[in-house]
Design a protein around this motif. Structure first.
Motif, PDB file in Angstrom:
ATOM      1  N   SER A   1       0.819  -1.212   0.000  1.00 26.30           N
ATOM      2  CA  SER A   1       0.000   0.000   0.000  1.00 26.30           C
ATOM      3  C   SER A   1       0.857   1.267   0.000  1.00 26.30           C
ATOM      4  O   SER A   1       2.068   1.245   0.231  1.00 26.30           O
ATOM      5  CB  SER A   1      -0.905   0.003   1.230  1.00 26.30           C
ATOM      6  OG  SER A   1      -0.127   0.171   2.409  1.00 26.30           O
ATOM      7  N   TYR A   2       0.179   2.411  -0.230  1.00 21.46           N
ATOM      8  CA  TYR A   2       0.856   3.697  -0.108  1.00 21.46           C
ATOM      9  C   TYR A   2       1.399   3.889   1.308  1.00 21.46           C
ATOM     10  O   TYR A   2       2.471   4.477   1.495  1.00 21.46           O
ATOM     11  CB  TYR A   2      -0.103   4.840  -0.457  1.00 21.46           C
ATOM     12  CG  TYR A   2      -0.420   4.945  -1.932  1.00 21.46           C
ATOM     13  CD1 TYR A   2       0.583   5.126  -2.868  1.00 21.46           C
ATOM     14  CD2 TYR A   2      -1.736   4.879  -2.387  1.00 21.46           C
ATOM     15  CE1 TYR A   2       0.298   5.230  -4.218  1.00 21.46           C
ATOM     16  CE2 TYR A   2      -2.027   4.983  -3.737  1.00 21.46           C
ATOM     17  CZ  TYR A   2      -1.012   5.152  -4.650  1.00 21.46           C
ATOM     18  OH  TYR A   2      -1.300   5.262  -5.981  1.00 21.46           O
ATOM     19  N   GLY A   3       0.658   3.404   2.300  1.00 19.28           N
ATOM     20  CA  GLY A   3       1.149   3.497   3.674  1.00 19.28           C
ATOM     21  C   GLY A   3       2.439   2.718   3.859  1.00 19.28           C
ATOM     22  O   GLY A   3       3.365   3.181   4.545  1.00 19.28           O
ATOM     23  N   ASP A   4       2.530   1.530   3.258  1.00 21.25           N
ATOM     24  CA  ASP A   4       3.759   0.736   3.324  1.00 21.25           C
ATOM     25  C   ASP A   4       4.918   1.475   2.662  1.00 21.25           C
ATOM     26  O   ASP A   4       6.059   1.470   3.160  1.00 21.25           O
ATOM     27  CB  ASP A   4       3.558  -0.622   2.634  1.00 21.25           C
ATOM     28  CG  ASP A   4       2.538  -1.491   3.333  1.00 21.25           C
ATOM     29  OD1 ASP A   4       2.420  -1.398   4.572  1.00 21.25           O
ATOM     30  OD2 ASP A   4       1.847  -2.276   2.647  1.00 21.25           O
ATOM     31  N   ILE A   5       4.629   2.110   1.517  1.00 17.26           N
ATOM     32  CA  ILE A   5       5.672   2.844   0.792  1.00 17.26           C
ATOM     33  C   ILE A   5       6.161   4.031   1.613  1.00 17.26           C
ATOM     34  O   ILE A   5       7.370   4.279   1.716  1.00 17.26           O
ATOM     35  CB  ILE A   5       5.135   3.308  -0.571  1.00 17.26           C
ATOM     36  CG1 ILE A   5       4.804   2.102  -1.451  1.00 17.26           C
ATOM     37  CG2 ILE A   5       6.146   4.208  -1.270  1.00 17.26           C
ATOM     38  CD1 ILE A   5       4.023   2.453  -2.705  1.00 17.26           C
ATOM     39  N   ALA A   6       5.230   4.779   2.200  1.00 25.73           N
ATOM     40  CA  ALA A   6       5.608   5.943   3.015  1.00 25.73           C
ATOM     41  C   ALA A   6       6.464   5.514   4.202  1.00 25.73           C
ATOM     42  O   ALA A   6       7.445   6.192   4.549  1.00 25.73           O
ATOM     43  CB  ALA A   6       4.354   6.671   3.484  1.00 25.73           C
ATOM     44  N   LYS A   7       6.109   4.404   4.825  1.00 26.08           N
ATOM     45  CA  LYS A   7       6.884   3.911   5.964  1.00 26.08           C
ATOM     46  C   LYS A   7       8.291   3.526   5.542  1.00 26.08           C
ATOM     47  O   LYS A   7       9.273   3.847   6.235  1.00 26.08           O
ATOM     48  CB  LYS A   7       6.167   2.711   6.591  1.00 26.08           C
ATOM     49  CG  LYS A   7       6.857   2.153   7.824  1.00 26.08           C
ATOM     50  CD  LYS A   7       6.067   0.986   8.416  1.00 26.08           C
ATOM     51  CE  LYS A   7       6.770   0.408   9.637  1.00 26.08           C
ATOM     52  NZ  LYS A   7       6.014  -0.749  10.203  1.00 26.08           N
ATOM     53  N   LEU A   8       8.417   2.841   4.402  1.00 24.26           N
ATOM     54  CA  LEU A   8       9.731   2.451   3.897  1.00 24.26           C
ATOM     55  C   LEU A   8      10.576   3.672   3.577  1.00 24.26           C
ATOM     56  O   LEU A   8      11.751   3.755   3.957  1.00 24.26           O
ATOM     57  CB  LEU A   8       9.568   1.574   2.653  1.00 24.26           C
ATOM     58  CG  LEU A   8      10.849   1.165   1.917  1.00 24.26           C
ATOM     59  CD1 LEU A   8      11.780   0.395   2.837  1.00 24.26           C
ATOM     60  CD2 LEU A   8      10.499   0.341   0.670  1.00 24.26           C
ATOM     61  N   ALA A   9       9.982   4.662   2.890  1.00 25.19           N
ATOM     62  CA  ALA A   9      10.722   5.865   2.521  1.00 25.19           C
ATOM     63  C   ALA A   9      11.114   6.682   3.739  1.00 25.19           C
ATOM     64  O   ALA A   9      12.236   7.199   3.827  1.00 25.19           O
ATOM     65  CB  ALA A   9       9.879   6.714   1.571  1.00 25.19           C
ATOM     66  N   ASP A  10      10.215   6.802   4.700  1.00 23.93           N
ATOM     67  CA  ASP A  10      10.497   7.601   5.894  1.00 23.93           C
ATOM     68  C   ASP A  10      11.642   7.001   6.691  1.00 23.93           C
ATOM     69  O   ASP A  10      12.462   7.729   7.253  1.00 23.93           O
ATOM     70  CB  ASP A  10       9.232   7.694   6.746  1.00 23.93           C
ATOM     71  CG  ASP A  10       9.282   8.859   7.724  1.00 23.93           C
ATOM     72  OD1 ASP A  10       9.811   9.922   7.349  1.00 23.93           O
ATOM     73  OD2 ASP A  10       8.814   8.702   8.865  1.00 23.93           O
ATOM     74  N   GLY A  11      11.711   5.670   6.722  1.00 25.36           N
ATOM     75  CA  GLY A  11      12.791   5.018   7.457  1.00 25.36           C
ATOM     76  C   GLY A  11      14.118   5.045   6.746  1.00 25.36           C
ATOM     77  O   GLY A  11      15.147   4.681   7.327  1.00 25.36           O
ATOM     78  N   ALA A  12      14.123   5.461   5.472  1.00 23.16           N
ATOM     79  CA  ALA A  12      15.363   5.478   4.683  1.00 23.16           C
ATOM     80  C   ALA A  12      15.757   6.893   4.270  1.00 23.16           C
ATOM     81  O   ALA A  12      16.585   7.059   3.373  1.00 23.16           O
ATOM     82  CB  ALA A  12      15.188   4.610   3.443  1.00 23.16           C
ATOM     83  N   ARG A  13      15.181   7.912   4.902  1.00 22.53           N
ATOM     84  CA  ARG A  13      15.461   9.288   4.493  1.00 22.53           C
ATOM     85  C   ARG A  13      16.921   9.663   4.683  1.00 22.53           C
ATOM     86  O   ARG A  13      17.516  10.339   3.844  1.00 22.53           O
ATOM     87  CB  ARG A  13      14.567  10.263   5.259  1.00 22.53           C
ATOM     88  CG  ARG A  13      13.153  10.333   4.699  1.00 22.53           C
ATOM     89  CD  ARG A  13      12.197  11.020   5.649  1.00 22.53           C
ATOM     90  NE  ARG A  13      12.653  12.343   6.043  1.00 22.53           N
ATOM     91  CZ  ARG A  13      12.017  13.110   6.918  1.00 22.53           C
ATOM     92  NH1 ARG A  13      10.901  12.679   7.491  1.00 22.53           N
ATOM     93  NH2 ARG A  13      12.481  14.292   7.235  1.00 22.53           N
TER      94      ARG A  13
END
Length: 582
Positions: A537-549
């Motif tokens: 989901s978009y939520g999964d993508i946002a979580k992945l991106a936020d943790g890799a900023r």
């Protein structure tokens, strides 16, 4: 995919409905129309029942057609016109929302390919960023982008990454790889391939000999078009060295040389001409290209980087307009050693498909300018990577080991795919890389152990399992990169083996840059509606991106997370116009 249509200007419609419900309807007269003859006064208004008053309040807030119908059914006497009064035809106060004329390349996403049938994948590198900025603008406007506007590789390559860099200019870039579990398909892996270009310091870079080709047709008037480009070009002018040269060609109904070649030390003169540009007339883009190339050839500097920068909002409608003719013209001019960059602006008339054809044919790159910050990024901060090439015709070829990999899928690059034999053919054009630029490619692979989940074994296939050459059985794949140094016609080659035992046991173990690139690739695929991302989901993508900023000094990665959240919200509540529910 389910389609839902929503009327956007609800408040205006509600106000119009409320006005129509009163007994006296004022006549709205445009400024350029003569005042009508005064109509006889209407009879006194009938008292409005409380139920109708409540309903009117709802209409004023929501603009709901259903509420209006409920009012009429509940209190019909309050809305019936007097028999003696002849009411005029309804006023057409709201023009329909025009259909967008934006054009994009129409390519389906890459499919998974069996290694046993086609073990080699070949593509041209891509350093364009236009798709990302266009997607950002659409989401900022509260709309999902057209599927064709999303090019995953351009979204991934929009961001700066701190990949390992080459030590010397004679080797223009370094190749690094990472292997990690796929976050959207259990059991699959991702092969992340990174190219990092040699970064030329400002004092070391060659002179720039630039022709700015500016669309000044009538459609360029809005603030997000010519005025925005003028701001960007002023930033560009401030970056010029004294030995750089700039000329300006404009086109509308015809073409004109607004500025003859001028030294970078005369910045005030250059900026003064930029400030005086005004929009009007048609769009003779084909003639403008011919005039710009003639200007560049007449003032060609063999010791400089000679480049045309075309800035436009749309299609060409005067002169050479056939895309094939334009493409042929650009291909012929490519041999002159003149590079081409294209900056698109605006919405509604953007011919992104043509821009892609021109830049891919003319040793060029494309960007989309939607804000002053993007203009600053493209024309100031990334001047080296967009202006000064360090390698031409860069091609990547990946050979997968059938003993380790059952199938592979290249994420993105649909418009950059090449035939296997194109890799060694130095006559075949490919993408160019600028100083300090990075290029990222991601393959999703299915391990050989999972081959049975893809297809049934062939009845007449040999029972023996495929074997790799001696000493190479532990390789997942073999990466080859071919390129030409600027000004040379014979290519060179880099090679890099990717070993199975180098795979990360978890996605979290991969570096921030690689994980963030995976998040961006996932977002692009999700926007395109690719089925591989149905359960991510978009939520999964946002979580992945936020943790890799990681380090994010310019805030690009934080902005990306907000974009993902916006797409998630639009998917939940819908948007104005036609929405794909995914």
């Amino acid at each position: 995919m389910k389609k839902t249509t929503v009327l956007a200007p609800v408040v205006a419609i509600g106000a119009l409905a409320l006005a129509a419900c009163t007994s006296q309807v004022p006549r709205l007269t445009p400024a350029n129309e003569a005042s009508p003859v005064a109509a006889p006064p209407a009879p006194p208004a009938a008292p409005v029942p409380p139920a109708a008053a409540d309903a009117r309040a709802k209409v004023a807030v929501s603009g709901s057609r259903l509420n209006m119908q409920e009012m009429q059914r509940a209190t019909p006497h309050a809305y019936a016109p007097a028999p003696s009064v002849v009411r005029p035809a309804p006023l057409q106060l709201l023009a329909p929302v025009p259909q967008s004329a934006d054009k994009f390349p129409d390519k389906e996403g890459n499919k998974s390919i069996l290694v046993s049938e086609q073990p080699v994948s070949t593509f041209s590198v891509d350093v364009d960023t236009a798709s990302y900025a266009f997607v950002r603008r659409m989401l900022a406007d509260g709309r999902m982008p057209p599927l064709q506007a999303v090019r995953v590789e351009e979204m991934v390559n929009y961001f700066p990454y701190k990949y390992a860099a080459p030590a010397k200019a004679s080797q223009p870039f370094a190749v690094t790889t990472e292997v990690m579990p796929s976050p959207w398909q259990k059991g699959n892996q991702l092969v992340h391939i990174a190219l990092k270009g040699y970064d030329i310091q400002t004092a070391q870079r060659p002179r720039a000999n630039v022709v700015l080709l500016v669309d000044v047709s009538g459609s360029m008037g809005p603030r997000d078009r010519l005025p925005l480009l003028q701001q960007g070009f002023r930033l560009f002018a401030e970056q010029l060295r004294d030995d750089d040269m700039v000329s300006i060609v404009t086109y509308a109904n015809g073409t004109s040389v607004a500025l003859e070649p001028t030294s970078g030390k005369d910045k005030n003169k250059i900026i003064d001409v930029i400030n005086k540009l005004q929009s009007s007339g048609g769009t003779a883009g084909g003639d403008g290209l011919q005039r710009a190339y003639a200007q560049a050839e007449r003032n060609f500097d063999p010791k400089a980087v000679n480049r045309i920068i075309l800035a436009t909002d749309g299609d060409f409608n005067i002169g050479i307009t056939d895309p094939k003719q334009l493409e042929k013209f650009i291909v012929d001019k490519r041999k002159s050693g003149i590079y081409l960059s294209v900056f698109g602006v605006g919405l509604g008339n953007l011919n992104d498909a043509l821009i892609q054809r021109l830049t891919q044919s003319g040793n060029g790159n494309a960007a989309y300018i939607d804000t002053l910050l993007e203009a600053r990024k493209a024309l100031s901060q990334e001047l080296g990577s967009t202006m000064f090439p360090i390698a031409n015709d860069v091609k990547v070829q990946v050979e997968f080991n059938p003993a380790q990999v059952a199938a592979y899928r290249l994420v993105g690059y649909e418009t950059r795919m090449l035939a296997r034999q194109d890799f060694k053919d130095d006559k075949v054009d490919a993408g160019d890389m600028g100083a300090g630029h990075t290029v990222t490619a991601i393959y999703e692979i299915t391990p050989a152990a999972n081959a049975g989940k893809l297809v049934d074994p062939l009845r007449y296939e040999q029972a023996a399992k495929p074997k790799a050459a001696s000493g190479k059985g532990d390789e997942l794949c073999f990466v080859k990169v071919r390129y030409k140094l600027p000004g040379q016609s014979v290519s060179k080659q880099l090679e890099h083996a990717v070993r199975a035992d180098a795979a990360r046991n978890s996605l979290d173990a991969a570096p921030d840059d690689q994980r963030f690139a995976v998040a961006v690739a996932a977002f692009g695929q999700r926007l395109r509606g690719e089925q591989q991302l149905d359960d991510f989901s978009y939520g999964d993508i946002a979580k992945l991106a936020d943790g890799a900023r990681g380090a994010d000094p310019d805030g690009y990665r934080a902005e990306f997370v907000k974009m993902v959240r916006m797409a998630e919200s639009l998917g939940q509540v819908g948007q104005a116009g036609s929405v794909s529910q995914r």
